[in-house]
Design a protein around this motif. Sequence first.
Motif, PDB file in Angstrom:
ATOM      1  N   ILE A 144       0.818  -1.212   0.000  1.00  0.00           N
ATOM      2  CA  ILE A 144       0.000   0.000   0.000  1.00  0.00           C
ATOM      3  C   ILE A 144       0.857   1.270   0.000  1.00  0.00           C
ATOM      4  O   ILE A 144       0.458   2.318  -0.519  1.00  0.00           O
ATOM      5  N   ILE A 147       1.471   3.703  -3.190  1.00  0.00           N
ATOM      6  CA  ILE A 147       0.418   4.530  -3.779  1.00  0.00           C
ATOM      7  C   ILE A 147       0.740   6.010  -3.589  1.00  0.00           C
ATOM      8  O   ILE A 147       1.023   6.457  -2.484  1.00  0.00           O
ATOM      9  N   THR A 149      -0.939   9.074  -3.492  1.00  0.00           N
ATOM     10  CA  THR A 149      -2.259   9.704  -3.380  1.00  0.00           C
ATOM     11  C   THR A 149      -2.246  11.177  -3.755  1.00  0.00           C
ATOM     12  O   THR A 149      -3.277  11.736  -4.116  1.00  0.00           O
ATOM     13  N   ILE A 157      -8.148   6.491  -7.538  1.00  0.00           N
ATOM     14  CA  ILE A 157      -7.088   5.497  -7.412  1.00  0.00           C
ATOM     15  C   ILE A 157      -7.733   4.125  -7.313  1.00  0.00           C
ATOM     16  O   ILE A 157      -8.529   3.856  -6.411  1.00  0.00           O
ATOM     17  N   TYR A 158      -7.374   3.259  -8.274  1.00  0.00           N
ATOM     18  CA  TYR A 158      -7.966   1.931  -8.380  1.00  0.00           C
ATOM     19  C   TYR A 158      -6.942   0.867  -8.033  1.00  0.00           C
ATOM     20  O   TYR A 158      -5.798   0.920  -8.503  1.00  0.00           O
ATOM     21  N   LEU A 159      -7.340  -0.101  -7.240  1.00  0.00           N
ATOM     22  CA  LEU A 159      -6.537  -1.282  -6.983  1.00  0.00           C
ATOM     23  C   LEU A 159      -7.098  -2.387  -7.867  1.00  0.00           C
ATOM     24  O   LEU A 159      -8.173  -2.936  -7.594  1.00  0.00           O
ATOM     25  N   VAL A 176      -8.680  -1.757   0.396  1.00  0.00           N
ATOM     26  CA  VAL A 176      -9.627  -0.643   0.269  1.00  0.00           C
ATOM     27  C   VAL A 176     -10.374  -0.419   1.577  1.00  0.00           C
ATOM     28  O   VAL A 176     -10.473   0.714   2.067  1.00  0.00           O
ATOM     29  N   LEU A 184      -9.636   4.709  -1.783  1.00  0.00           N
ATOM     30  CA  LEU A 184      -9.287   3.804  -2.877  1.00  0.00           C
ATOM     31  C   LEU A 184     -10.529   3.115  -3.419  1.00  0.00           C
ATOM     32  O   LEU A 184     -11.576   3.073  -2.761  1.00  0.00           O
ATOM     33  N   ARG A 185     -10.407   2.567  -4.616  1.00  0.00           N
ATOM     34  CA  ARG A 185     -11.485   1.776  -5.224  1.00  0.00           C
ATOM     35  C   ARG A 185     -10.922   0.433  -5.670  1.00  0.00           C
ATOM     36  O   ARG A 185      -9.799   0.366  -6.156  1.00  0.00           O
TER      37      ARG A 185
END
Length: 197
Positions: A144, A147, A149, A157-159, A176, A184-185
């Motif tokens: 994580i 990322i 941000t 921001i997509y995982l 998430v 996050l998504r």
Amino acid sequence: MSTQYPIVEVFESIQGEGTFLGLGASFIRLAGCNLRCPWCDTKHSFDVQAASLLSVDAILGTWRFTQPLVVITGGEPTLHDLGPLVRELKKLGKFVTLETNGTNPVPNEWGIDWVTVSPKPGSNYAINCRADELKYVVDDDFEIGVIQTERVPLQRIYLQVESGRPESASRAFTLVTMNPDLHLRVGVQLHKVLHVE
């Protein structure tokens, strides 16, 4: 001499990922990539020699771009001068998006409307270009802390679930829900769920 592009494929489908999920889109896939990710689902785009080298006129004369959204993808499309192609697509009234690994700049003069950056571990997750949204593939080694941000507005921001793997989906879900402050998504590949290209 006009700019030519190594075309792997041009097709119409839906945008299966990210902010424009589910919208009809025309895709232009260019050959060549500066990374070799083990889970890449477009390895057929690595070989520039196997691609068809076409001018902008040939591209626009061969394919009809009926969707309002055009996605330029690869491989890694920023290895090519996209300006001439984007300018002609914009003349047709298209909203042009770019999918990149983020290792190269995206010059403003290209006129790209939206840049999707999917930073890869092979580049130490570097982002060397403008980003309108970020997509991180959640493989077994994803952390994580990589990322960035600060690069995009919240909720862009997509995982991404790696190749539909249940372990990746579970990990993305956990990341998430355990990090609500990051907004996050979980990202899925809708085109694969629908079994379309």
